[in-house]
Design an enzyme around this catalytic site. Sequence first.
Site, PDB file in Angstrom:
ATOM      1  N   HIS A  43      72.542  47.441   6.450  1.00  0.00           N
ATOM      2  CA  HIS A  43      71.819  47.329   7.723  1.00  0.00           C
ATOM      3  C   HIS A  43      72.096  48.520   8.631  1.00  0.00           C
ATOM      4  O   HIS A  43      73.024  49.270   8.393  1.00  0.00           O
ATOM      5  CB  HIS A  43      72.211  46.033   8.435  1.00  0.00           C
ATOM      6  CG  HIS A  43      71.733  44.808   7.717  1.00  0.00           C
ATOM      7  ND1 HIS A  43      72.598  43.901   7.133  1.00  0.00           N
ATOM      8  CD2 HIS A  43      70.486  44.356   7.452  1.00  0.00           C
ATOM      9  CE1 HIS A  43      71.889  42.935   6.561  1.00  0.00           C
ATOM     10  NE2 HIS A  43      70.621  43.185   6.734  1.00  0.00           N
ATOM     11  N   LYS A  75      66.093  61.258   3.998  1.00  0.00           N
ATOM     12  CA  LYS A  75      65.409  61.431   5.271  1.00  0.00           C
ATOM     13  C   LYS A  75      65.708  60.205   6.132  1.00  0.00           C
ATOM     14  O   LYS A  75      65.485  59.077   5.697  1.00  0.00           O
ATOM     15  CB  LYS A  75      63.901  61.575   5.042  1.00  0.00           C
ATOM     16  CG  LYS A  75      63.124  62.080   6.237  1.00  0.00           C
ATOM     17  CD  LYS A  75      63.449  63.551   6.548  1.00  0.00           C
ATOM     18  CE  LYS A  75      62.512  64.130   7.584  1.00  0.00           C
ATOM     19  NZ  LYS A  75      61.149  64.304   7.060  1.00  0.00           N
ATOM     20  N   HIS A  76      66.225  60.424   7.321  1.00  0.00           N
ATOM     21  CA  HIS A  76      66.582  59.335   8.224  1.00  0.00           C
ATOM     22  C   HIS A  76      67.484  58.307   7.542  1.00  0.00           C
ATOM     23  O   HIS A  76      67.265  57.094   7.639  1.00  0.00           O
ATOM     24  CB  HIS A  76      65.330  58.672   8.787  1.00  0.00           C
ATOM     25  CG  HIS A  76      64.472  59.599   9.585  1.00  0.00           C
ATOM     26  ND1 HIS A  76      64.951  60.333  10.651  1.00  0.00           N
ATOM     27  CD2 HIS A  76      63.165  59.945   9.453  1.00  0.00           C
ATOM     28  CE1 HIS A  76      63.980  61.072  11.148  1.00  0.00           C
ATOM     29  NE2 HIS A  76      62.889  60.869  10.440  1.00  0.00           N
ATOM     30  N   ASN A 123      65.289  45.548   4.016  1.00  0.00           N
ATOM     31  CA  ASN A 123      65.152  45.109   2.633  1.00  0.00           C
ATOM     32  C   ASN A 123      64.818  46.300   1.754  1.00  0.00           C
ATOM     33  O   ASN A 123      63.922  47.080   2.075  1.00  0.00           O
ATOM     34  CB  ASN A 123      64.046  44.058   2.507  1.00  0.00           C
ATOM     35  CG  ASN A 123      64.449  42.702   3.030  1.00  0.00           C
ATOM     36  OD1 ASN A 123      65.514  42.207   2.717  1.00  0.00           O
ATOM     37  ND2 ASN A 123      63.586  42.074   3.827  1.00  0.00           N
TER      38      ASN A 123
END
Length: 531
Positions: free
Chosen positions: A531, A282-283, A425
Site C-alpha cells: 500500500h 515510474k511513480h 491491487n
Amino acid sequence: MPSASLAPVKRALLSVSDKTGLIELGQALAGLGVELLSTGGSAKALREAGLEVRDVADVTGFPEMMDGRVKTLHPMVHGGLLALRDNADHLKAMDEHGIGGIDLLVVNLYPFEETVAKGADYETCIENIDIGGPAMIRAAAKNHGFVTTIVDVEDYDALLAELRGNDGATTLAFRQKMAMTAYARTGAYDAAVSGWMADQQGDTAPRRRAVAGTLAQELRYGENPHQQAAFYVDGSNRPGVATAQQHQGKELSYNNINDTDAAFELVSEFDPAQGPACAIIKHANPCGVARGATLKEAYGRAFDCDRTSAFGGIIALNQPLDGATAEEIVQIFTEVVIAPGADDDARRVFAAKKNLRLLTTQALADPAAAARTIRQVSGGYLVQDKDNGVITRDDLKVVTKRAPSEQELEDMLFAWKVAKHVKSNAIVYVKDGATVGVGAGQMSRVDSCRIAARKAEDMAEALGLDAPLTRGSVVASDAFFPFADGLLTAAEAGATAVIHPGGSMRDDEVIAAADEAGLAVVLTGMRHFRH
C-alpha cells in the site's frame, strides 16, 4: 535563554574513539593557547604528536579503572562541564573543591553501531556501549550557555573557524547548534542500543521504539515544491540508493530517491547468476520488467511492456551496465539508472547526457534479508517487517485439473516476484520472462486486470503486432481473487495460467471457473499487499 555572549575557550577535554583529525585539532587548539585534557588513547596520540596534554586521571585523582569503564564519571569532570559561569554559588563550589572549568568538550562515542554491523558477539557489543561519553556530552550540551560541545569530526573545521573569528571564543548561536547536534547524536546512539537489545531478546514490539538517521542530503523539496524534505540514512549499509555512488547527473530529488529504491529492490529479486534482468519504474510502480540473454535485450523487453510510461522513468539492472545497453537507454529521457556497476564504455555514453544520474551499488540487496519499514500516520508510526517473503516451486499448490507447463511455471514465478513490488491491487501479466501488462493501485482487482490488458493492447498496436502479448501469458495477483470475475477477465485477455495466494471464501467457485476456462492455477499461500 542565556545571553548572546561570547564564551572563551581556555580549557578543552578531548576524548575520541574515531581519531580522524584529532592531531590537527589538538595542534590548532594548542596554537590558540587552549589547555588540553584527554584520556587513554586520545591522550597517547596527542602526546606522541608532541603536544602537551594533561591526563584526566591527574585532574580527578583517580586512575582509569575497570578496563576503562570508569575514568570521566567524576565531579572534577562534570563539575567543570556543568558549572554556570555567572552563578556565584557555582563559582564558589568550584573554588572550594578545586574544580577547573572545561570550556570545550570534543567527544565521539565507542563504535557501537559499527561493532553490531560487523556481526560481533553479544559481549563485544555490550563492551562497545559508551557510558562516560554520552554523560559528558549531555552535561556539556545542557550547559551550552558557556560550554561548546563537538561530537562529529565534520564539525572540527567549523569549530576552528569560529574560534579564530572570535579571538578564541564561540558564539551562543554556534554553541546552540552544536548542542542540538550533540543531543541528536546521543539520541541516535541510544536508539541503536535499544533497538539492538530488542532484537537480541526477540521483542518485535518493545514498549518504546526509537529510530534515528544521519542526514545524507538536503533536498530541494519533497514530493511537491511546497513540501520541505531531507534524506537520512540509517547506517544499515543495505545495498541500494542510500549507499550508492553517484557518478554523474543532478542531485537526486525526493521522488528520484523513492522511485530508485523501488526499482533497485525489485531488480534485486533476480539473481544475476541466472541471467541479466532489468526493471523500469515510474511513480514507484514497475512499468516493465524482463530477463534477457544480455542486459541490452533485458532492457529492450522491459521497455516494450509500456514505452509510454517508461519515458522519464528509473531503470535498475541486476548486472553491471555495459556500453551497448547504455546506448539503448539514452535513446529516450531517463531520470536515473542504478546498477551494481558500470564499465568505461557505459560511462562514456552517459557522459553526453549530463542530467542523467548514474548510480552504482557494488552489490544487490538481499530480498530475503530481515529489515523493517516505518510509515508515519497521524499521531504515530506503523512499524513492520519488510516484505521479504520468497517462494519456490515447492511452495506452489496446483488446484486446477490442468497443471501448468514448464514455461508457465517459470513465468508464474517471475510474475510473482514482480507483483510483490506493484501497488495493490496488483495484476501482472508475463510471457517468456518479461512483463507484458501491469495493473497497479486500483480499488478493484477486476480494474487492475482490465488496465493491464488494455496497456498490452496499446503496446501491440504501437509495435505493429498482430495480437497483444497477453495472449498466451500467465498472470499474477498479489492477493486472492474474491470472485471469479477478475480471473475470467485475465482469461479474456489471453492468460493461460494464474498464480495467486488463495484463501478466499469462494476459492472453490474461482477454481471451478478456471477449470471451465481451461486455465492452470497455482496457489502460493502468501499474500503481497503493498500500500
